[in-house]
Motif scaffolding. Structure first.
Motif, PDB file in Angstrom:
ATOM      1  N   HIS A  57       0.824  -1.211   0.000  1.00 47.41           N
ATOM      2  CA  HIS A  57       0.000   0.000   0.000  1.00 47.41           C
ATOM      3  C   HIS A  57       0.857   1.259   0.000  1.00 47.41           C
ATOM      4  N   ALA A  58       1.942   1.241   0.761  1.00 44.96           N
ATOM      5  CA  ALA A  58       2.833   2.411   0.816  1.00 44.96           C
ATOM      6  C   ALA A  58       3.473   2.678  -0.541  1.00 44.96           C
ATOM      7  N   ILE A  59       3.869   1.601  -1.235  1.00 41.17           N
ATOM      8  CA  ILE A  59       4.471   1.758  -2.561  1.00 41.17           C
ATOM      9  C   ILE A  59       3.449   2.297  -3.559  1.00 41.17           C
ATOM     10  N   VAL A  60       2.235   1.751  -3.516  1.00 42.53           N
ATOM     11  CA  VAL A  60       1.174   2.215  -4.419  1.00 42.53           C
ATOM     12  C   VAL A  60       0.859   3.677  -4.157  1.00 42.53           C
ATOM     13  N   PRO A  68       5.332   9.746  -0.111  1.00 42.59           N
ATOM     14  CA  PRO A  68       6.221   8.715   0.442  1.00 42.59           C
ATOM     15  C   PRO A  68       6.091   8.516   1.946  1.00 42.59           C
ATOM     16  N   THR A  69       5.149   9.207   2.580  1.00 43.73           N
ATOM     17  CA  THR A  69       5.081   9.190   4.041  1.00 43.73           C
ATOM     18  C   THR A  69       4.942   7.777   4.595  1.00 43.73           C
ATOM     19  N   ASN A  70       4.023   6.991   4.028  1.00 41.93           N
ATOM     20  CA  ASN A  70       3.816   5.630   4.524  1.00 41.93           C
ATOM     21  C   ASN A  70       5.039   4.751   4.305  1.00 41.93           C
ATOM     22  N   PHE A 215       9.965  15.258   9.489  1.00 38.28           N
ATOM     23  CA  PHE A 215      10.950  15.222   8.418  1.00 38.28           C
ATOM     24  C   PHE A 215      10.351  14.960   7.036  1.00 38.28           C
ATOM     25  N   VAL A 216       9.149  14.348   6.994  1.00 41.30           N
ATOM     26  CA  VAL A 216       8.574  14.009   5.684  1.00 41.30           C
ATOM     27  C   VAL A 216       7.116  14.445   5.564  1.00 41.30           C
ATOM     28  N   GLY A 217       6.266  14.000   6.488  1.00 41.42           N
ATOM     29  CA  GLY A 217       4.831  14.184   6.338  1.00 41.42           C
ATOM     30  C   GLY A 217       4.380  15.609   6.155  1.00 41.42           C
TER      31      GLY A 217
END
Length: 383
Positions: A57-60, A68-70, A215-217
């Protein structure tokens, strides 16, 4: 690998039904039908499958939505695992045996790593649990509305509820065995060390969520895009800093409770109560806001997390029901088979919180309009 079989681990292994000296090498496979009892392969399949689906799911999500958060969360949780756990398995190899004795031993499962110390499902449970808790909080828009720290507190609280359902039944079903004499495990709450209830169930996911969102979300929410190398660097930093956070956040109990298990337990409990009160207020307020205003910024609905959270809760519910006859037949906290029991009332409360968290994401109205989910957080609190 007998030179790494610390006496405490060897004793725990015998109590679980296997020999430390005979545990395999870097990786070992076993017949799932030959494990200690039928619950081990059921747990293993549930967690490993969920973790794999969370990764897919994270890749999709990255490919379809450039989010890319997940993915960072998944690998950040895994990085945290490999920073924290190996020293606990092999304190002598890391030169800390004078300060840290073996705290616990996992039972052997279908797939094990590191000479029987690390089951595959433990590798999988870190990113799965982190994904479930983080996404429930993100779906409710807590990060956007109240900021990074508030969102991280809520992630810690939700993670705690899901994790303690598992934590309080594990010793009875021989999924692992705690060292009862290790001072780091003191004091115990039923069959579970209170430090595990607070630190590993609530504070480490809070630390991880804070780092991932910081850092990302939050940059993704603001429309920033990262290169692959930037994501790799940030994931490594997140894993390391989350580990530091796991040391820093429990410091009040560590410092104030020096020399007294009772005092340390009180401070641990107080930290958990504060976290729970703040999270409950924020989550309830946010749910009410979303019910009243469908255009309020929040994360996209995550069908995978909603569905697999239900799968996890159903499986754990079945395992708990099957364990209840021995639970109620226990005397002095130990079943007739000699296994310690957890706290049923606490587990029921955690089931209630976990179910309510999932229902909260289902009962909010759909996002009103294409811009609502990506609107800049004019409602948001500063990070």
């Amino acid at each position: 690998m007998s030179d790494l079989c610390a006496p405490t681990f060897a004793e725990l292994a015998v109590r679980l039904g296997f020999s430390c000296d005979e545990a395999g090498g870097l990786i070992e496979f076993r017949n799932p039908a030959a494990l200690e009892n039928w619950t081990l392969p059921v747990l293993e399949a549930t967690i490993v499958l969920g973790s794999i689906l969370a990764l897919v799911h994270a890749i999709v999500r990255l490919r379809r939505h450039r989010d890319p958060t997940n993915l960072v969360l998944w690998f950040g949780a895994t990085a945290y695992l490999f920073v924290i756990e190996p020293p606990l398995y092999f304190p002598a190899a890391f030169g800390i045996e004078e300060h840290v004795d073996t705290m616990f031993a996992h039972n052997v499962f279908t797939v094990d790593f590191l000479w029987g110390r690390l089951p595959l499902y433990i590798v999988a449970i870190y990113p799965l649990m982190a994904t479930l808790a983080f996404e429930i909080v993100r779906m409710l828009g807590v990060f956007r509305r109240y900021g990074v720290l508030a969102g991280a507190v809520c992630v810690g609280f939700v993670h705690h509820a899901f994790y303690e359902i598992f934590d309080h039944i594990g010793p009875q079903l021989r999924w692992w065995e705690w060292s009862l004499d290790n001072p780091i495990n003191q004091p115990f709450f039923a069959a579970v060390p209170l430090p595990s209830v607070v630190v590993f169930a609530a504070l480490w996911p809070m630390s991880l969520a804070l780092c991932v969102q910081f850092f990302v979300g939050r940059q993704v929410d603001a429309g920033v895009e990262f290169t692959g190398l930037q994501l790799v660097r940030r994931t490594v930093v997140i894993g390391l800093l989350a580990s530091v956070g796991t040391f820093v956040l429990p410091l009040p109990a560590t410092v104030i409770g020096v020399g007294s298990d009772t005092v340390r337990g009180i401070v641990y409990a107080a930290e958990l109560v504060v976290l729970a009160v703040v999270a409950v207020v924020l989550l309830c307020r946010r749910w009410s806001e979303l019910r009243a205003n469908a255009s309020s910024p929040r994360g996209d609905r995550n069908g995978f997390v909603q569905c697999y959270a239900v799968v996890y809760l159903v499986v754990m519910g079945v395992l708990w029901v099957t364990a209840l006859p021995f639970y109620f037949g226990a005397e002095d906290g130990v079943t007739g088979k000699g296994d310690p029991i957890g706290s049923l009332w606490y587990t029921i409360a955690c089931f209630g919180i976990a179910i309510a968290s999932v229902l909260a994401t289902v009962t909010i109205p759909p996002i009103a309009g294409p811009s609502a989910a990506v609107a800049p957080a004019e409602e948001s609190a500063p990070a």
